[in-house]
Scaffold this motif. Structure first.
Motif, PDB file in Angstrom:
ATOM      1  N   TRP A 138       0.824  -1.218   0.000  1.00  0.00           N
ATOM      2  CA  TRP A 138       0.000   0.000   0.000  1.00  0.00           C
ATOM      3  C   TRP A 138       0.856   1.264   0.000  1.00  0.00           C
ATOM      4  N   VAL A 139       0.644   2.113  -0.990  1.00  0.00           N
ATOM      5  CA  VAL A 139       1.302   3.415  -1.089  1.00  0.00           C
ATOM      6  C   VAL A 139       0.299   4.488  -0.710  1.00  0.00           C
ATOM      7  N   HIS A 140       0.724   5.460   0.084  1.00  0.00           N
ATOM      8  CA  HIS A 140      -0.189   6.527   0.481  1.00  0.00           C
ATOM      9  C   HIS A 140      -0.715   7.245  -0.764  1.00  0.00           C
ATOM     10  N   PRO A 141      -2.026   7.522  -0.811  1.00  0.00           N
ATOM     11  CA  PRO A 141      -2.603   8.138  -2.020  1.00  0.00           C
ATOM     12  C   PRO A 141      -2.007   9.494  -2.384  1.00  0.00           C
ATOM     13  N   ASP A 142      -1.446  10.209  -1.429  1.00  0.00           N
ATOM     14  CA  ASP A 142      -0.803  11.481  -1.766  1.00  0.00           C
ATOM     15  C   ASP A 142       0.408  11.278  -2.664  1.00  0.00           C
ATOM     16  N   TYR A 143       0.958  10.055  -2.655  1.00  0.00           N
ATOM     17  CA  TYR A 143       2.190   9.796  -3.377  1.00  0.00           C
ATOM     18  C   TYR A 143       2.030   8.775  -4.512  1.00  0.00           C
ATOM     19  N   ALA A 144       0.926   8.012  -4.489  1.00  0.00           N
ATOM     20  CA  ALA A 144       0.776   6.900  -5.434  1.00  0.00           C
ATOM     21  C   ALA A 144       0.854   7.363  -6.885  1.00  0.00           C
ATOM     22  N   GLN A 145       0.237   8.498  -7.203  1.00  0.00           N
ATOM     23  CA  GLN A 145       0.233   9.011  -8.573  1.00  0.00           C
ATOM     24  C   GLN A 145       1.052  10.296  -8.709  1.00  0.00           C
ATOM     25  N   ALA A 146       1.899  10.567  -7.736  1.00  0.00           N
ATOM     26  CA  ALA A 146       2.648  11.828  -7.741  1.00  0.00           C
ATOM     27  C   ALA A 146       3.651  11.862  -8.890  1.00  0.00           C
ATOM     28  N   THR A 147       3.794  13.046  -9.477  1.00  0.00           N
ATOM     29  CA  THR A 147       4.765  13.257 -10.551  1.00  0.00           C
ATOM     30  C   THR A 147       5.643  14.447 -10.206  1.00  0.00           C
ATOM     31  N   PHE A 148       6.746  14.559 -10.934  1.00  0.00           N
ATOM     32  CA  PHE A 148       7.632  15.703 -10.711  1.00  0.00           C
ATOM     33  C   PHE A 148       8.339  16.070 -12.017  1.00  0.00           C
ATOM     34  N   ASP A 149       8.856  17.282 -12.036  1.00  0.00           N
ATOM     35  CA  ASP A 149       9.549  17.816 -13.206  1.00  0.00           C
ATOM     36  C   ASP A 149      10.997  17.325 -13.181  1.00  0.00           C
ATOM     37  N   HIS A 150      11.235  16.168 -13.742  1.00  0.00           N
ATOM     38  CA  HIS A 150      12.523  15.490 -13.620  1.00  0.00           C
ATOM     39  C   HIS A 150      13.646  16.198 -14.366  1.00  0.00           C
ATOM     40  N   ASP A 151      13.315  16.917 -15.430  1.00  0.00           N
ATOM     41  CA  ASP A 151      14.359  17.565 -16.222  1.00  0.00           C
ATOM     42  C   ASP A 151      14.344  19.083 -16.111  1.00  0.00           C
ATOM     43  N   LYS A 152      13.490  19.587 -15.189  1.00  0.00           N
ATOM     44  CA  LYS A 152      13.382  21.028 -14.961  1.00  0.00           C
ATOM     45  C   LYS A 152      13.017  21.785 -16.236  1.00  0.00           C
ATOM     46  N   LYS A 153      12.132  21.152 -17.007  1.00  0.00           N
ATOM     47  CA  LYS A 153      11.635  21.781 -18.229  1.00  0.00           C
ATOM     48  C   LYS A 153      10.117  21.720 -18.213  1.00  0.00           C
ATOM     49  N   ALA A 154       9.491  22.881 -18.067  1.00  0.00           N
ATOM     50  CA  ALA A 154       8.032  22.917 -17.995  1.00  0.00           C
ATOM     51  C   ALA A 154       7.391  22.441 -19.286  1.00  0.00           C
ATOM     52  N   SER A 155       8.137  22.462 -20.387  1.00  0.00           N
ATOM     53  CA  SER A 155       7.577  22.094 -21.681  1.00  0.00           C
ATOM     54  C   SER A 155       7.476  20.587 -21.876  1.00  0.00           C
ATOM     55  N   THR A 156       8.171  19.809 -21.047  1.00  0.00           N
ATOM     56  CA  THR A 156       8.121  18.352 -21.184  1.00  0.00           C
ATOM     57  C   THR A 156       7.217  17.771 -20.104  1.00  0.00           C
ATOM     58  N   PRO A 157       6.611  16.614 -20.374  1.00  0.00           N
ATOM     59  CA  PRO A 157       5.710  16.021 -19.378  1.00  0.00           C
ATOM     60  C   PRO A 157       6.462  15.629 -18.100  1.00  0.00           C
ATOM     61  N   GLU A 158       5.786  15.765 -16.966  1.00  0.00           N
ATOM     62  CA  GLU A 158       6.349  15.272 -15.716  1.00  0.00           C
ATOM     63  C   GLU A 158       6.309  13.746 -15.706  1.00  0.00           C
ATOM     64  N   ILE A 159       7.171  13.164 -14.878  1.00  0.00           N
ATOM     65  CA  ILE A 159       7.186  11.707 -14.754  1.00  0.00           C
ATOM     66  C   ILE A 159       6.834  11.306 -13.325  1.00  0.00           C
ATOM     67  N   ALA A 160       6.475  10.050 -13.141  1.00  0.00           N
ATOM     68  CA  ALA A 160       6.081   9.546 -11.820  1.00  0.00           C
ATOM     69  C   ALA A 160       7.276   9.533 -10.879  1.00  0.00           C
ATOM     70  N   TRP A 161       6.991   9.741  -9.601  1.00  0.00           N
ATOM     71  CA  TRP A 161       8.042   9.555  -8.599  1.00  0.00           C
ATOM     72  C   TRP A 161       8.598   8.137  -8.725  1.00  0.00           C
ATOM     73  N   PRO A 162       9.902   7.966  -8.599  1.00  0.00           N
ATOM     74  CA  PRO A 162      10.438   6.599  -8.517  1.00  0.00           C
ATOM     75  C   PRO A 162       9.823   5.858  -7.329  1.00  0.00           C
ATOM     76  N   ASP A 163       9.654   4.564  -7.483  1.00  0.00           N
ATOM     77  CA  ASP A 163       9.015   3.747  -6.445  1.00  0.00           C
ATOM     78  C   ASP A 163       9.708   3.879  -5.097  1.00  0.00           C
ATOM     79  N   VAL A 164      11.045   3.983  -5.101  1.00  0.00           N
ATOM     80  CA  VAL A 164      11.790   4.024  -3.851  1.00  0.00           C
ATOM     81  C   VAL A 164      11.399   5.249  -3.019  1.00  0.00           C
ATOM     82  N   TYR A 165      11.066   6.359  -3.682  1.00  0.00           N
ATOM     83  CA  TYR A 165      10.691   7.568  -2.936  1.00  0.00           C
ATOM     84  C   TYR A 165       9.229   7.542  -2.506  1.00  0.00           C
TER      85      TYR A 165
END
Length: 715
Positions: free
Chosen positions: A295-322
């Motif tokens: 079970w992953v907390h719902p605040d984090y289960a679908q969380a994404t972040f700006d991995h390349d610091k480019k607003a023009s590219t899609p965000e990606i999911a948090w790595p599972d470890v985090y």
């Protein structure tokens, strides 16, 4: 990096006024103004310790500021219950651990001793905690029911009973009435003890019974919380109203393998909701169902972040470890909220002191196939605005998130930036219960600060530790710290200034010196700056001296400065003799008298219990010993009741816990010629026999009483 505000500005060079208030105890204790307050009775105490949670992991300490900045390339965690606890209590922003790894840190915490005195140092996992005062023994002596839950790891390597279920330093042998948890250090690396998903099956002990076969699907963070809730409920509902309780709740998360709970945290909290202890084999707690590690907390289960610091590219999911790391921390947060709700349901929240903290800085080990990113221990900056992680003595490895909550006593919303350390909690708890700390305790009571006072202690924060390897080369750390060889390390904090030594080769090695309120990342080494060298030079020498004067060597943890002689004090004019103070009261141990009001005072030619009325139960002698020559000195002490001898801040002789009256205790110390301050605490117990014999031997001196002419006192 953000600077940390600090109202503590008094220099170590300035005189300090020690204003230690306390609850009335015995006949000689100073009284406070809490007679009409619920906290005028002894508070219940719950000490919550996490494993490897960083200063930066808690919302109110650091994560909330990341959220406020809204940088999608820097994700954040949430800890709503801990934030509430801090809002309704006090946040200790300059709180340290005594060592940056669990075993020595926990040993100092439980014993009230710094790493200059604790018997467990460095990486001595599973070594037996010394048979001496502990948090549990002192509180039990003061009428508390005591229990420990979770990770222990201080039991001793060798079992000694024939049936193999005993260890010399079992919690039940160190003051606890009840224990449920992991005995061994390494067991805490797995959070499903029966299934042993990643690290193999482990053993959970309830007192002296291995209950692991009954623990199907029991995630340890849930197990410890549920067990603690049940025990607290039993204490309040079934025990004598006059008996307070002390619960030590030591989570083994988020440390080690980042396993997930089986399901969401149960709705509600307290008596009827949240986690519940069922006691039924196969389902000992109400979350022992569903799928393990799922079970992953719902605040984090679908969380994404700006991995390349480019607003023009899609965000990606948090790595599972985090996702796992954030869920583990959030589970602890939910457990804390559940316990607070329980206290409210039981009607004891007002007079219960809760302390929440961590055993050291954050780790970079996930114990999973997927490790953390190579350049950060997590992408949450768990080390906060500091450099260093677990096993480092930079601020990030030793400064930990700490919250104290006690509605009847602690004003809401306090931010305490006075430096403190985990071995302060034993004297704090004893003080809160209305008693003076044992004389061997190294810490100071934090009660005055917790009550809202502006108190300046002339005290030193002291750490020592050995660890091979080096500080990680994280991109967030300053270049000066990346890849620094660790080896022998040492920290001295005096006021705003922190002295740090890495890879120490001798006592003459210089400290790096940082003003940490202004420079939390420790990038501006004042010891290397030409300006203000007169001030910094004096501070450098003072730190070197204090580092030697605050400790005693331990053969199991050799240091390159063990054979260095302790420097004498720089003092003003003196005269022959010592000063003494006498105290009334009933003392269960040799008391440290700084919180007591003396019944009589005077001067004498030497430490002699005959100077005061024998009805006074405790005596305190203070002055200097005039050492005639450099060398190793052996001190010999015998007494009819108990005594503790300190020279500088080093405890040379402990004749208190377990002392047999009339026997001789000894201690060796290396001293340079000159005047060395001493404190001798003595307890006579109102006996007819008030003997106190202090002898020495040394260079050219055979064993003999210390001559009166060798005692000096300040004018």
């Amino acid at each position: 990096m953000k600077n940390i505000s600090n109202r503590y500005r008094s220099s170590f060079l300035l005189p300090c006024l020690i204003l230690l208030g306390t609850v009335a105890w015995g006949c000689g204790q100073k009284e406070t103004n809490r007679d009409d307050d619920p906290a005028s009775s002894k508070p219940n105490i719950i000490f919550i310790l996490t494993d490897d949670m960083g200063w930066g992991d808690v919302g109110v300490f650091y994560q909330n500021s990341r959220k406020k900045e809204g940088d999608r390339s820097e994700p954040w965690q949430r800890t709503p219950n801990l934030d509430r606890l801090a809002a309704e209590g006090a946040r200790l922003t300059h709180h340290y651990v005594s060592a940056p790894v669990c075993a020595p840190s926990r040993a100092s915490l439980l014993s009230g001793l710094s790493q200059g005195h604790a018997n467990i140092r460095d990486n001595q996992f599973d070594k037996a905690l010394a048979d001496n005062h502990t948090m549990a023994t002192v509180l039990k002596e003061l009428g508390y029911a005591t229990a420990a839950f979770g990770k222990w790891g201080l039991q001793g390597d060798e079992r000694y009973s024939e049936d193999g279920d005993e260890w010399p330093a079992h919690p039940l042998n160190r003051g606890f009435d009840y224990f449920l948890g992991y005995m061994r250090h390494r067991d805490g690396h797995e959070h499903y003890p029966k299934e042993g998903i990643y690290r193999g099956q482990k053993e959970v002990w309830r007192n002296r019974e291995n209950i692991t076969p009954k623990l199907d699907k029991a995630y340890t963070a849930d197990l410890w919380t549920a067990a603690a809730k049940q025990w607290i409920t039993d204490q309040v509902q079934n025990s004598n109203d006059d008996e307070p309780f002390f619960a030590y709740l030591a989570y083994d998360t988020p440390h080690a393998v980042l396993e997930l709970p089986t399901q969401p945290y149960p709705e509600g909290g307290g008596l009827d909701g949240g986690l519940q202890w069922t006691g039924e084999a196969g389902q000992m707690i109400n979350t022992a169902s569903g799928k393990v590690d799922s079970w992953v907390h719902p605040d984090y289960a679908q969380a994404t972040f700006d991995h390349d610091k480019k607003a023009s590219t899609p965000e990606i999911a948090w790595p599972d470890v985090y996702k796992r790391y954030a869920t583990a921390n959030r589970r602890i947060d939910s457990g804390v909220g559940d316990i607070v709700t329980l206290l409210e349901d039981l009607g004891v929240d007002s007079n219960t002191l809760i302390v929440f903290t961590s055993d050291n800085g954050p780790s970079r080990e996930s114990y999973l196939p997927e490790e953390y990113e190579p350049n950060k221990p997590t992408f949450f900056e768990s080390f906060g605005p500091f450099d260093g992680i677990k096993r480092d003595t930079w601020e990030g490895g030793i400064r930990v998130p700490t919250i104290a909550y006690w509605p009847a006593t602690i004003p809401a919303g306090q931010v305490i930036d006075f430096p403190s350390i985990n071995y302060d909690w034993l004297p704090t708890f004893v003080n809160a219960a209305g008693a003076p700390a044992p004389a061997i305790a190294d810490g100071v009571s934090l009660l005055p600060e917790l009550e809202g006072g502006e108190i300046n202690h002339d005290r030193t924060i002291y750490l020592e530790y050995f660890q091979g390897g080096s500080t990680p080369e994280y991109e967030d750390f300053s270049m000066e710290h990346q890849g620094r060889e660790r080896n022998q390390m040492q920290v001295v904090r005096m006021g705003d200034y922190v002295g740090v030594r890495y890879d120490i080769e001798s006592a003459q090695d210089d400290f790096e010196i940082y003003n940490v309120p202004k420079d939390p990342q420790q990038t501006d080494n004042l010891a290397q700056q030409p300006e203000n060298q007169r001030f910094i030079g004096k501070l450098q020498q003072k730190m070197k001296d204090r580092a030697l004067q605050s400790r005693m060597p331990n053969e199991s943890a050799p240091r390159p400065y063990d054979d260095e002689m302790m420097p004498p004090a720089s003092n003003g004019e003196t005269e022959a003799g010592v000063t003494w103070k006498a105290y009334d009261g009933t003392f269960p141990w040799v008391p440290r008298v700084r919180t007591l009001e003396p019944a009589a005072t005077g001067k004498a030619s030497r430490p002699d219990p005959g100077v005061a009325d024998k009805d006074h139960r405790a005596l305190f002698f203070r002055g200097y010993i005039d050492v005639p020559a450099d060398g190793t000195y052996k001190l010999y002490l015998s007494t009819a009741m108990g005594a503790v001898l300190r020279i500088h801040d080093a405890t040379v002789i402990d004749a208190d816990y377990g002392y047999r009256p009339g026997t001789e205790r000894t201690g060796e110390i290396k001293l340079k010629a000159g005047l060395h301050p001493f404190r001798l605490y003595f307890m006579n117990g109102n006996r007819e026999d008030v003997r106190l014999q202090l002898q020495w031997s040394g260079p050219g001196i055979s064993k003999q009483p210390v001559p009166p002419g060798r005692f000096r006192r300040g004018r």
